[in-house]
Design a protein around this motif. Structure first.
Motif, PDB file in Angstrom:
ATOM      1  N   ALA A  68      48.311  47.505  36.490  1.00 25.13           N
ATOM      2  CA  ALA A  68      47.602  48.378  37.422  1.00 25.13           C
ATOM      3  C   ALA A  68      46.192  48.676  36.922  1.00 25.13           C
ATOM      4  O   ALA A  68      45.230  48.682  37.710  1.00 25.13           O
ATOM      5  N   ALA A  69      46.067  48.915  35.613  1.00 32.14           N
ATOM      6  CA  ALA A  69      44.742  49.197  35.051  1.00 32.14           C
ATOM      7  C   ALA A  69      43.806  48.003  35.231  1.00 32.14           C
ATOM      8  O   ALA A  69      42.658  48.158  35.670  1.00 32.14           O
ATOM      9  N   MET A  70      44.271  46.802  34.908  1.00 26.66           N
ATOM     10  CA  MET A  70      43.409  45.619  35.038  1.00 26.66           C
ATOM     11  C   MET A  70      43.066  45.346  36.496  1.00 26.66           C
ATOM     12  O   MET A  70      41.927  44.961  36.813  1.00 26.66           O
ATOM     13  N   THR A  71      44.015  45.524  37.399  1.00 27.66           N
ATOM     14  CA  THR A  71      43.737  45.310  38.822  1.00 27.66           C
ATOM     15  C   THR A  71      42.630  46.232  39.298  1.00 27.66           C
ATOM     16  O   THR A  71      41.698  45.807  40.006  1.00 27.66           O
ATOM     17  N   LEU A  72      42.691  47.502  38.913  1.00 25.78           N
ATOM     18  CA  LEU A  72      41.645  48.450  39.301  1.00 25.78           C
ATOM     19  C   LEU A  72      40.314  48.121  38.637  1.00 25.78           C
ATOM     20  O   LEU A  72      39.246  48.246  39.261  1.00 25.78           O
ATOM     21  N   ILE A  73      40.357  47.699  37.389  1.00 27.96           N
ATOM     22  CA  ILE A  73      39.112  47.410  36.667  1.00 27.96           C
ATOM     23  C   ILE A  73      38.327  46.306  37.345  1.00 27.96           C
ATOM     24  O   ILE A  73      37.105  46.417  37.548  1.00 27.96           O
ATOM     25  N   PHE A  74      38.992  45.215  37.739  1.00 27.02           N
ATOM     26  CA  PHE A  74      38.266  44.101  38.342  1.00 27.02           C
ATOM     27  C   PHE A  74      37.721  44.447  39.728  1.00 27.02           C
ATOM     28  O   PHE A  74      36.755  43.828  40.186  1.00 27.02           O
ATOM     29  N   LEU A  75      38.307  45.443  40.379  1.00 27.38           N
ATOM     30  CA  LEU A  75      37.779  45.884  41.668  1.00 27.38           C
ATOM     31  C   LEU A  75      36.689  46.941  41.512  1.00 27.38           C
ATOM     32  O   LEU A  75      35.770  47.009  42.331  1.00 27.38           O
ATOM     33  N   LEU A  76      36.764  47.750  40.464  1.00 28.65           N
ATOM     34  CA  LEU A  76      35.826  48.858  40.294  1.00 28.65           C
ATOM     35  C   LEU A  76      34.627  48.518  39.416  1.00 28.65           C
ATOM     36  O   LEU A  76      33.544  49.073  39.602  1.00 28.65           O
TER      37      LEU A  76
END
Length: 746
Positions: A146-154
């Motif tokens: 979840a953290a990596m998914t958000l990082i690449f979008l943010l």
């Protein structure tokens, strides 16, 4: 209303909250420190009048709340208060110095997707906190995914690209992040059964996961820790090429990758375990605490108590920043959060720009050292030591007290030296009324402290602390006659997603640090490094501590506190323990030096943030902050040499002797810190000449050492100088340096 109806209404609120969230992202300039009672999750801090933005008038009802709002806004004719320019400056500085704050300003479907992912992550963490965690990787892999998914979008690949659009490759990387996480979930049993005999698909997924962790960490944390992790991966593969004790037989890429991702000793090891349980919940707790207005109440209380004393605004800044730092966990974020309030007030009462910025930076940095809620690394420490969080918090009490006594006394003697007075009483909030009418504001922190003291896990304490913060928030809204169920639920949902967004940096840092820990475990480097450090120091403890402190400070220039601690706990702490240091004292040693790196020149990020708000010289501010926080550089050496300061006693020590030892160590150490402050400031009861400053500093070092002989000598020196400075009439008049008698006149 039945449970089904409630659930349906709750789900209907999510699209409404999404619309608010997306609308606010269009004009958003800062994601930090949202107002306590705003509807959107992330609101521009320059788009609304000050009382509503800070949440004082509506957040704290009655005349007590109005006093805090008037004080911070500056409605009093003689007080300027805090301006929109100061807030905007703090937000810009945060984005420049804190890489975690430089996020894309998303809109449309992508913003809604980010909102939903963050909300789902928070709900997952709350579910596992309430009903129990999932087995090993089933808890940790979704957390990292979840953290990596958000990082690449943010977070863009380059920091300057903060527009609303997301390139196609970042969508692809987000899907890959979710995929490598799903691999753990869907093939959990198969991976468990073939442990150590992994297939080619396992290796391919593991290689991809390691690369994704490195890239996501680079975006949100910075390149320093990624370069270090990459070096360790190279070391694992090219082991035979390294010299001396560093050499090993070398490992295949498949072996390295699967060990890092599939098992629980690499990326999904202890740091991520703690992040996915304790740390996330404390970050969520901090968000709800801010929403409830507790932080503003703390600032008002501190200013009301200390604001009228000699150097009062700076003393209030020390207390407020210490209290806020216990719930923030980020030195830079705390500095720019409270700095726009405290620094202008300090400057208006006569403090130099550099000194004002340094006071805020040093106080904000020390918040991570202050129990009951310490920095994230403290929770990881409990797993490495194998003790309860209460043990760690107890060990930190006296060192934290000494740190803030040092800052407080430096501020006091600086004010005496220059004749700086406090604010008039009529310009200050009435702290008695604030306490009488809003006493319940302290309940969230009190709940956590009580539960930790009672032996509950940090996870359970954070959960009920969050419930308490929500209760305070509701009470505040009710007292302001603003209770609307639908409106509150919108804000509640928005706070959940904000909590998840605040956790991505810690999760990424823990995952990347796990790569380093994995290589150390896989190659056997840990014991080799411990022996190498001891050998380099010739088996002596003090050189070993100096090397360890230097490594911690150097790492802290580019690596976050949590990752710094993990690396040092893996490599340097075993060397100290090998030389007979108590485990708690050894871990606290590296914990301290990892934190104070934020106020250590030449790279003192918290001090640079304070300088930006104050308009001072960054390097001068850094050296002032270093001077103010001097206790944090000295005390760790003392509690390693004499662990009584960390409340670690020799075997067989009874309760009564332990209490007496602790009281003696605490009292004499406080006296020693006061001596150091006078020596560094150059003022005691009057201005001190060079020889007087040297004697006072020397007495300070002697008093901090818990030994009886050193205490007697230190108290004798202190008494002599005290008497000498009191022999002249008017020597403690408090009118400034030009009216005082100094030691030179003797």
């Amino acid at each position: 209303m039945g449970a089904g109806a409630i659930s349906a209404n709750f789900c209907n609120l999510i699209p409404v909250a999404l619309n608010f969230e997306c609308r606010m992202h269009i004009s958003n300039h800062s994601r930090r420190r949202p107002p306590a009672d705003s509807v959107p999750a992330v609101e521009s801090r320059t788009d609304c009048p000050l009382p509503e933005r800070r949440g004082h008038r509506k957040g704290m009802p009655g005349s007590a709340g109005r006093q805090v709002g008037i004080f911070l806004k500056g409605e009093d004719a003689n007080h300027k208060g805090i301006s929109d320019e100061n807030i905007s400056s703090g937000s810009n500085i945060l984005e420049q110095l804190d890489q975690e704050s430089a996020q894309r300003r998303l809109r449309g479907p992508t913003a809604k997707a980010v909102f939903c992912i963050a909300l789902a992550w928070s709900l997952f963490q709350l579910y596992t906190a309430f009903f129990g965690t999932f087995p090993s990787t089933l808890q940790r892999a979704p957390h990292v995914g979840a953290a990596m998914t958000l990082i690449f979008l943010l977070y863009p690949a380059r920091r300057g690209q903060l527009g609303p659009s997301v390139p196609w490759y970042d969508y692809f990387l987000s899907l890959c992040s979710a995929g490598v996480c799903a691999y753990h979930v869907f093939f959990y049993e198969e991976l468990y059964l073939r442990s150590g005999m992994y297939s080619d698909p396992d290796a391919a997924v593991s290689i991809l996961a390691v690369l994704l962790v490195l890239e996501s960490c680079r975006r949100v944390v910075g390149p320093a820790i990624v370069i270090l992790a990459a070096f360790f991966l190279v070391y694992a593969y090219f082991g035979p090429l390294f010299p001396g004790f560093l050499a090993h037989r070398g490992l295949s890429i498949k072996r390295i990758a699967t060990f890092e991702w599939i098992g629980t000793e690499g990326i999904l090891g202890t740091p991520v375990y703690v992040s996915s349980t304790f740390i996330f919940l404390f970050l969520l707790f901090a968000v709800f605490l801010k929403r409830s207005g507790v932080g503003d109440w703390m600032t008002g209380m501190a200013m009301g108590v200390c604001g009228g004393a000699t150097g009062g605004p700076a003393k209030a800044a020390v207390i407020a920043s210490a209290l806020q730092g216990t719930i923030s966990g980020s030195s830079v974020a705390n500095t720019v959060g409270t700095g726009p309030v405290t620094i202008p007030i300090m400057k208006s009462t006569g403090y130099r720009k550099e000194f004002a910025g340094a006071v805020e930076a040093a106080s904000s940095t020390g918040g991570q050292l202050m129990p009951p809620v310490m920095g994230a690394a403290a929770f990881i420490m409990t797993e490495y030591i194998g003790c309860s969080y209460g043990t760690v918090a107890l060990a930190a009490c006296i060192p934290a007290l000494l740190y803030f006594v040092g800052i407080f006394t430096n501020v006091h003697f600086e004010a005496l030296k220059h004749g700086l007075h406090g604010l008039p009483k009529e310009q200050l909030p009435d702290w008695r009324r604030l306490l009488r009418e809003n006493w319940y504001m302290i309940s969230p922190v009190a709940v956590i402290a009580a539960m930790l003291s009672a032996g509950y896990t940090p996870m359970r304490a954070a959960l009920f602390g969050t419930f308490s913060a929500v209760a305070v928030w509701i009470v505040e809204l009710a007292r302001a006659s603003e209770v609307e169920i639908v409106s509150f639920l919108k804000r509640f949902i928005a706070a959940l997603q904000e909590g998840a967004r605040s956790a991505v940096g810690v999760a990424a840092a823990c995952a990347c640090a796990g790569i380093i820990v994995g290589v150390v475990n896989l190659s056997g480097l840990g014991m080799k490094m411990a022996g190498g450090i001891v050998g380099l120091a010739d088996g002596l403890l003090i050189p070993t501590m100096l090397l360890t402190a230097l490594c911690s400070l150097l790492l802290g220039m580019g690596v976050p506190t949590t990752a710094n601690y993990i690396i040092q706990a893996t490599i340097s702490v075993p060397a100290m323990i090998q030389l007979g240091v108590e485990p708690v004292a050894a871990h606290m040693f590296v914990f301290y030096f990892g934190i104070v790196a934020d106020i250590t020149p030449p790279v003192a990020l918290a001090a640079f943030a304070g300088a930006g708000i104050a308009g001072g010289n960054p390097m001068k501010t850094g050296f002032e902050a270093f001077r103010l926080g001097i206790a944090a550089y000295i005390v760790p050496f003392i509690f390693v040499m004499s662990p009584v300061l960390a409340m670690v006693y020799p075997a067989g020590t009874g309760t009564a002797p332990a209490i007496l030892l602790t009281l003696k160590a605490a009292v004499t150490s406080v006296a020693g810190i006061v001596c150091l402050a006078t020596g560094l400031t150059g003022y005691f009861r009057a201005p001190c000449p060079a020889w007087g400053r040297i004697l006072l500093a020397g007495a300070g070092f002697l008093l901090i050492d818990p030994g009886t002989v050193t205490d007697i000598v230190g108290l004798f020196v202190l008494s002599v100088i005290f008497v000498l400075q009191g022999r002249r009439p008017g020597s403690s008049a408090g009118a400034g340096e030009d009216t005082r008698y100094s030691l030179r006149r003797h």
